[in-house]
Motif scaffolding. Structure first.
Motif, PDB file in Angstrom:
ATOM      1  N   THR A  37      12.293 -18.256  14.334  1.00 35.05           N
ATOM      2  CA  THR A  37      12.992 -19.515  14.065  1.00 35.05           C
ATOM      3  C   THR A  37      11.415 -20.691  12.852  1.00 35.05           C
ATOM      4  O   THR A  37      12.410 -21.204  11.818  1.00 35.05           O
ATOM      5  N   SER A  38      10.577 -20.638  12.737  1.00 36.86           N
ATOM      6  CA  SER A  38       9.737 -21.465  11.888  1.00 36.86           C
ATOM      7  C   SER A  38       9.832 -22.657  12.220  1.00 36.86           C
ATOM      8  O   SER A  38       9.646 -23.493  11.370  1.00 36.86           O
ATOM      9  N   SER A  39      10.124 -22.938  13.836  1.00 36.90           N
ATOM     10  CA  SER A  39      10.202 -24.060  14.291  1.00 36.90           C
ATOM     11  C   SER A  39       8.748 -24.333  14.908  1.00 36.90           C
ATOM     12  O   SER A  39       7.808 -23.466  15.274  1.00 36.90           O
ATOM     13  N   ILE A  40       8.551 -25.168  15.443  1.00 32.97           N
ATOM     14  CA  ILE A  40       7.166 -25.947  16.086  1.00 32.97           C
ATOM     15  C   ILE A  40       7.511 -26.182  17.367  1.00 32.97           C
ATOM     16  O   ILE A  40       8.155 -27.414  17.814  1.00 32.97           O
ATOM     17  N   PRO A  41       6.760 -25.929  18.656  1.00 35.43           N
ATOM     18  CA  PRO A  41       7.726 -26.087  19.648  1.00 35.43           C
ATOM     19  C   PRO A  41       6.854 -27.692  20.759  1.00 35.43           C
ATOM     20  O   PRO A  41       5.487 -27.817  19.694  1.00 35.43           O
ATOM     21  N   LEU A  42       7.133 -27.537  20.814  1.00 32.65           N
ATOM     22  CA  LEU A  42       7.407 -29.071  21.629  1.00 32.65           C
ATOM     23  C   LEU A  42       6.531 -29.045  23.261  1.00 32.65           C
ATOM     24  O   LEU A  42       6.655 -29.895  23.673  1.00 32.65           O
TER      25      LEU A  42
ATOM     26  N   LEU B 139       0.910 -19.595  21.440  1.00 34.62           N
ATOM     27  CA  LEU B 139       1.228 -19.305  19.538  1.00 34.62           C
ATOM     28  C   LEU B 139       0.885 -17.804  18.784  1.00 34.62           C
ATOM     29  O   LEU B 139      -0.466 -17.510  19.913  1.00 34.62           O
ATOM     30  N   SER B 140       1.096 -17.653  18.435  1.00 35.39           N
ATOM     31  CA  SER B 140       0.677 -16.374  17.834  1.00 35.39           C
ATOM     32  C   SER B 140      -0.303 -16.793  17.054  1.00 35.39           C
ATOM     33  O   SER B 140      -0.233 -17.549  16.876  1.00 35.39           O
ATOM     34  N   LYS B 141      -1.011 -15.536  15.977  1.00 35.95           N
ATOM     35  CA  LYS B 141      -2.069 -16.300  14.764  1.00 35.95           C
ATOM     36  C   LYS B 141      -1.881 -16.816  14.125  1.00 35.95           C
ATOM     37  O   LYS B 141      -2.368 -17.432  13.066  1.00 35.95           O
ATOM     38  N   GLU B 142      -0.298 -16.261  13.382  1.00 36.00           N
ATOM     39  CA  GLU B 142       0.530 -16.932  12.329  1.00 36.00           C
ATOM     40  C   GLU B 142       1.117 -18.146  12.522  1.00 36.00           C
ATOM     41  O   GLU B 142       0.714 -18.938  11.960  1.00 36.00           O
ATOM     42  N   GLN B 143       1.260 -18.664  13.697  1.00 36.48           N
ATOM     43  CA  GLN B 143       1.842 -19.583  13.763  1.00 36.48           C
ATOM     44  C   GLN B 143       0.309 -20.912  13.857  1.00 36.48           C
ATOM     45  O   GLN B 143       0.580 -22.097  13.857  1.00 36.48           O
TER      46      GLN B 143
ATOM     47  N   GLU C 120      -2.290 -20.465  12.011  1.00 38.23           N
ATOM     48  CA  GLU C 120      -2.857 -20.749  10.898  1.00 38.23           C
ATOM     49  C   GLU C 120      -2.235 -21.200   9.641  1.00 38.23           C
ATOM     50  O   GLU C 120      -2.412 -21.135   8.559  1.00 38.23           O
ATOM     51  N   ASN C 121      -0.916 -21.032   9.712  1.00 31.85           N
ATOM     52  CA  ASN C 121      -0.067 -21.572   9.077  1.00 31.85           C
ATOM     53  C   ASN C 121       0.663 -22.604   9.058  1.00 31.85           C
ATOM     54  O   ASN C 121       0.981 -23.210   9.750  1.00 31.85           O
ATOM     55  N   PRO C 122      -0.253 -23.751   7.865  1.00 33.75           N
ATOM     56  CA  PRO C 122       0.172 -25.153   8.151  1.00 33.75           C
ATOM     57  C   PRO C 122       1.479 -25.456   8.699  1.00 33.75           C
ATOM     58  O   PRO C 122       2.099 -26.976   8.457  1.00 33.75           O
ATOM     59  N   VAL C 123       2.174 -24.503   8.093  1.00 34.26           N
ATOM     60  CA  VAL C 123       3.880 -25.194   7.948  1.00 34.26           C
ATOM     61  C   VAL C 123       4.299 -25.178   9.669  1.00 34.26           C
ATOM     62  O   VAL C 123       5.414 -25.934   9.789  1.00 34.26           O
ATOM     63  N   LEU C 124       3.458 -24.399  10.366  1.00 39.02           N
ATOM     64  CA  LEU C 124       3.774 -23.663  11.853  1.00 39.02           C
ATOM     65  C   LEU C 124       3.076 -24.803  12.868  1.00 39.02           C
ATOM     66  O   LEU C 124       3.234 -24.512  13.426  1.00 39.02           O
ATOM     67  N   ASN C 125       2.420 -25.757  11.566  1.00 36.14           N
ATOM     68  CA  ASN C 125       1.193 -25.927  12.662  1.00 36.14           C
ATOM     69  C   ASN C 125       1.641 -27.145  13.259  1.00 36.14           C
ATOM     70  O   ASN C 125       2.206 -28.090  13.500  1.00 36.14           O
TER      71      ASN C 125
END
Length: 351
Positions: free
Chosen positions: A294-299, A305-309, A311-316
């Motif tokens: 969902t391109s959201s950020i887990p609380l 987290l995957s490698k993309e999550q 490293e991706n600043p939008v998903l940080n």
């Protein structure tokens, strides 16, 4: 509104849901709400399918729509048939879950029955456990990379004279009023500073829109190259190849959390099923995967987290950890007055 019933009557000795042997006698019919589209149904449906395999006497109706559509119907059902909730449990955004407090919609959650609640970020905890934080979208600055060679660094671009006619936002975006107040000496309970600076710089707004597509078109075309916007949607547009970037202002993003809650009026058997589902969704792998699709950020602090999550600043996850917290409960209580003031003090000054 789409209702789908998943009935998987296969009994498996080796269940994928932990504690399935203790749940073997679960016997209830439950309706579970999830957001429609944008991958929001993927992980909940995976969890429900696994759960039904392990609990063949359980039936789950999946309700897929938006909070704006389902919540008023839930309130009506609560008032007319309080012991027969329209939705028993599911996902609710910050606006809806706070409205539900005033409408007495939510059961306090039992941490002993949902032990994975202990792994959620304390900053997002709900009063009296009326819901559990799950994911968040960070609201930051969407910008056109062709028009702005450097990403904006501060929220003050929204009211800076240098950005006359360069900003687009949704009409009646009350979060923006709260933000402007907080960053200019006020607060949600003292919003005058926010209204003042937005009114004085109302000509910064090229347009006030009512749809995602309208906002996207104005930013992508460069007609309004800056917008306060959601990190999750920005990530999707970036991946689609739109010439946009997403910047987290130095003051922090605005946190817009999503919660899971159980509705008042459930039977003990229905509550037990809902608790099982919420606890499973809060597991590190489920929470991490939900964030990914969902391109959201887990609380959930221990989300995998995957490698993309990572490293991706939008998903940080740092976006949620360092975010500006808005008192959505208070904003909801003054929404009518704020919308009236927005129309008079901001919209009229755009001309």
């Amino acid at each position: 509104m789409a209702f789908k019933t998943l009935m998987l009557a296969t009994s498996l000795a080796a269940a994928t849901i932990s504690g399935a042997s203790a749940q073997s006698e679960r016997n209830a019919k439950v309706s579970f709400f999830m957001f429609a589209g944008s991958g929001s149904d993927v992980v909940p449906k995976e969890v429900i399918a696994d759960y039904l395999k392990a609990n063949p006497k359980v039936s789950i109706d999946i309700v897929e729509t938006t909070n704006a559509i389902i919540y008023p119907k839930m309130v009506t059902a609560r008032r007319t048939t309080p012991d027969q909730p329209l939705v028993h449990c599911g996902f609710f955004n910050a606006d809806t879950v706070n409205r539900g407090d005033d409408d007495d919609m939510w059961e306090p959650l039992n941490k002993a029955s949902i032990p994975n609640m202990a792994n959620t970020l304390e900053a997002y905890a709900r009063p009296d456990g009326r819901g559990v934080p799950y994911q968040a979208m960070g609201i930051g600055l969407l910008y056109n990379k062709r028009v702005l060679k450097e990403p904006p660094t501060s929220w003050n671009v929204l009211w800076s004279p240098e950005y006359r006619g360069k900003v687009v936002t949704f009409d009646n975006d009350l979060r923006l009023i709260a933000l402007a107040a907080k960053l200019n000496g006020g607060s949600e309970k003292d919003p005058n500073a926010g209204f003042k600076i937005l009114s004085e710089n109302a000509k910064n707004f090229r347009a006030l829109v009512d749809s995602n597509d309208a906002l996207k078109n104005l930013v992508v075309s460069g007609d309004a190259p800056v917008a306060p916007w959601f990190s999750s949607v920005a990530d999707i547009w970036i991946k689609e190849g739109a010439p946009v970037g997403f910047a987290v202002p130095k003051e922090g993003a605005i946190a817009f959390p999503i919660y899971m809650a159980i509705a008042k009026g459930v039977t003990p058997a229905q509550r037990a099923v809902c608790e099982d589902l919420l606890n499973e969704l809060l597991k590190p792998d489920r929470a991490g995967r939900y964030g990914l699709v969902t391109s959201s950020i887990p609380l959930v602090k221990n989300a995998i987290l995957s490698k993309e999550q990572a490293e991706n600043p939008v998903l940080n996850p740092a976006i949620a950890t360092n975010a500006i917290q808005i008192d959505f409960a208070h904003v909801a209580s003054v929404a009518a007055d704020w919308r009236d003031r927005w129309a008079r003090e901001v919209k009229l000054k755009m001309r």
